[in-house]
Design an enzyme around this catalytic site. Structure first.
Site, short mmCIF file in Angstrom:
data_model
loop_
_atom_site.label_atom_id
_atom_site.label_comp_id
_atom_site.label_asym_id
_atom_site.label_seq_id
_atom_site.Cartn_x
_atom_site.Cartn_y
_atom_site.Cartn_z
N MET A 35 -103.09 -104.04 44.63
CA MET A 35 -103.39 -105.59 45.40
C MET A 35 -103.42 -104.97 46.94
O MET A 35 -103.39 -105.50 48.18
CB MET A 35 -102.27 -105.95 44.94
CG MET A 35 -102.20 -107.13 44.04
SD MET A 35 -100.81 -108.86 43.79
CE MET A 35 -99.57 -108.61 44.32
N HIS A 42 -99.08 -96.20 44.88
CA HIS A 42 -100.63 -96.05 44.35
C HIS A 42 -101.03 -95.00 44.10
O HIS A 42 -101.77 -94.94 43.05
CB HIS A 42 -101.38 -96.88 45.24
CG HIS A 42 -100.51 -98.66 45.51
ND1 HIS A 42 -100.14 -98.92 46.25
CD2 HIS A 42 -101.05 -99.61 44.59
CE1 HIS A 42 -99.83 -99.89 46.68
NE2 HIS A 42 -99.46 -99.79 45.56
N SER A 194 -92.96 -99.96 47.61
CA SER A 194 -93.92 -101.02 47.57
C SER A 194 -94.33 -101.25 49.38
O SER A 194 -93.94 -101.32 50.38
CB SER A 194 -92.62 -101.75 47.65
OG SER A 194 -92.79 -103.00 47.88
N SER A 195 -95.70 -102.52 49.02
CA SER A 195 -96.63 -102.83 49.95
C SER A 195 -95.35 -103.87 50.47
O SER A 195 -96.00 -103.73 52.07
CB SER A 195 -97.49 -103.57 49.49
OG SER A 195 -97.80 -102.39 48.65
P1 AMP Z 1 -99.07 -103.64 43.85
O1 AMP Z 1 -100.29 -103.73 44.18
O2 AMP Z 1 -97.66 -104.02 44.20
O3 AMP Z 1 -99.44 -104.65 42.57
O4 AMP Z 1 -99.25 -102.47 42.45
C1 AMP Z 1 -99.96 -101.31 41.89
C2 AMP Z 1 -99.79 -100.46 41.26
O5 AMP Z 1 -98.76 -100.00 41.60
C3 AMP Z 1 -98.74 -101.44 40.30
O6 AMP Z 1 -99.25 -101.00 38.67
C4 AMP Z 1 -97.60 -101.19 40.35
O7 AMP Z 1 -96.46 -100.96 39.67
C5 AMP Z 1 -97.38 -99.92 40.68
N1 AMP Z 1 -96.30 -99.60 41.74
C6 AMP Z 1 -96.41 -99.71 42.84
N2 AMP Z 1 -95.24 -99.74 43.28
C7 AMP Z 1 -95.28 -98.24 42.97
C8 AMP Z 1 -93.90 -97.02 43.32
N3 AMP Z 1 -92.68 -97.52 43.99
N4 AMP Z 1 -94.02 -96.02 41.95
C9 AMP Z 1 -94.57 -96.18 41.36
N5 AMP Z 1 -95.80 -96.67 41.19
C10 AMP Z 1 -96.25 -98.32 41.67
#
Ligand code: AMP
Length: 288
Positions: A35, A42, A194-195
């Site tokens: 996202m 990421h 985390s974003s």
């Molecule tokens: P998001 O943009 O938050 O929807 O995350 C996109 C992908 O990145 C998802 O598969 C998340 O689980 C992964 N992700 C997010 N934060 C982390 C992190 N700290 N370590 C590893 N993968 C992550």
């Protein structure tokens, strides 16, 4: 600086882009759905995807159907230019970014969604506190997988329940893709990247690593018969007189079905969700 990474806004543009890369050869596509508001978590997925694929498609799409509140959706960080520059640091040629509009992914609108059978995985933890969230996740991931047709798709264990839901959906629909889960990347103080961390005010950002501390307290002392006692001790690490962190749930569950574990022969994890002011954070680690 203008990014040289190709960015595609429609499904047909993306398919043409993939076709151009493959030049009609059979290639292995790796896929990393995100996202946006990209961070090292990421990027670690994208790096692994490159190790295991010929080209990598990264989608950047804030999926409205997985949000439970309009306010949360509105305040979700968006920074496309910065994301492209960040991806550029990987120095990879065969990277394609897909950044569709909501109408492109939901031509029929977002009011009603298909209903996926997710076992009981969407009735606990995140599923219980965020009704409909995993139906939204399943819908968008299914649509993206059908479009991109990757050999492997990469997800973070940071969102472990989401990973379990997607594995379940992929298996039950017999999708021809391998779903790969990769470890959580953390800040130096232990907070899972985390974003949403960017939304934390300084005092809450400082308190947030207590989540990881609480999880580790359980992991370092774990035995199933001490679970209740350890959970109480972990709660007292989170809920301190400063009232900065409010626990939503802390649960121990088996790593497959996400139900209460009955034996230490099962793979077991501990999961946490916390409110830091108006920002909701989640994390989890293995216990054995
Ligand atoms: P998001 O943009 O938050 O929807 O995350 C996109 C992908 O990145 C998802 O598969 C998340 O689980 C992964 N992700 C997010 N934060 C982390 C992190 N700290 N370590 C590893 N993968 C992550």
């Amino acid at each position: 600086m203008k990014s040289s990474i190709p960015i595609f806004y429609t499904r047909s543009e993306l398919l043409t882009g993939i076709e151009k890369c493959s030049r009609s050869k059979k290639i292995h596509i790796g896929f990393v759905p995100t996202m946006g508001a990209l961070h090292e978590g990421h990027l670690s997925l994208v790096r692994t995807a490159f190790n295991e694929s010929d080209i990598v498609v990264v989608s950047i799409f804030v999926n409205p159907t997985q949000f439970n509140s309009d306010q949360d959706l509105e305040k979700y960080p968006r920074q496309m230019e910065k994301d492209l520059e960040y991806l550029e640091t990987l120095n990879q040629n065969d990277i394609l970014v897909f950044a569709p509009t909501v109408a492109e992914m939901y031509p029929e609108g977002t009011a009603t969604l298909p209903n996926y059978n997710l076992g009981k995985l969407d009735s606990v933890m995140e599923g219980a506190y965020r009704p409909g969230h995993f139906q939204g996740v399943a819908t968008i991931v299914h649509r993206l997988l059908e479009l991109v047709q990757p050999r492997k798709a990469f997800f973070g264990e940071k969102d472990y329940q989401q990973l379990a839901v997607i594995k379940h959906m992929s298996k039950s629909l017999r999708l021809p893709v391998e779903i790969v889960g990769l470890p959580t990347i953390r800040e130096s103080d232990g907070l899972a990247m985390s974003s949403r961390n960017a939304l934390l005010l300084p005092e809450y950002r400082k308190a947030a690593p207590r989540m990881y501390e609480a999880l580790n307290h359980i992991a370092n002392n774990f035995s199933l018969h001490r679970a209740e006692e350890l959970m109480q001790e972990a709660i007292s690490i989170i809920e301190t007189p400063d009232n900065l962190l409010k626990l939503e749930y802390l649960e121990i569950a088996d790593a497959e079905k996400l139900q209460k574990p009955i034996s230490e022969n099962q793979k077991i994890r501990v999961f946490i969700a916390v409110w830091a002011n108006n920002v909701r954070l989640i994390d989890n680690i293995p216990l054995n």
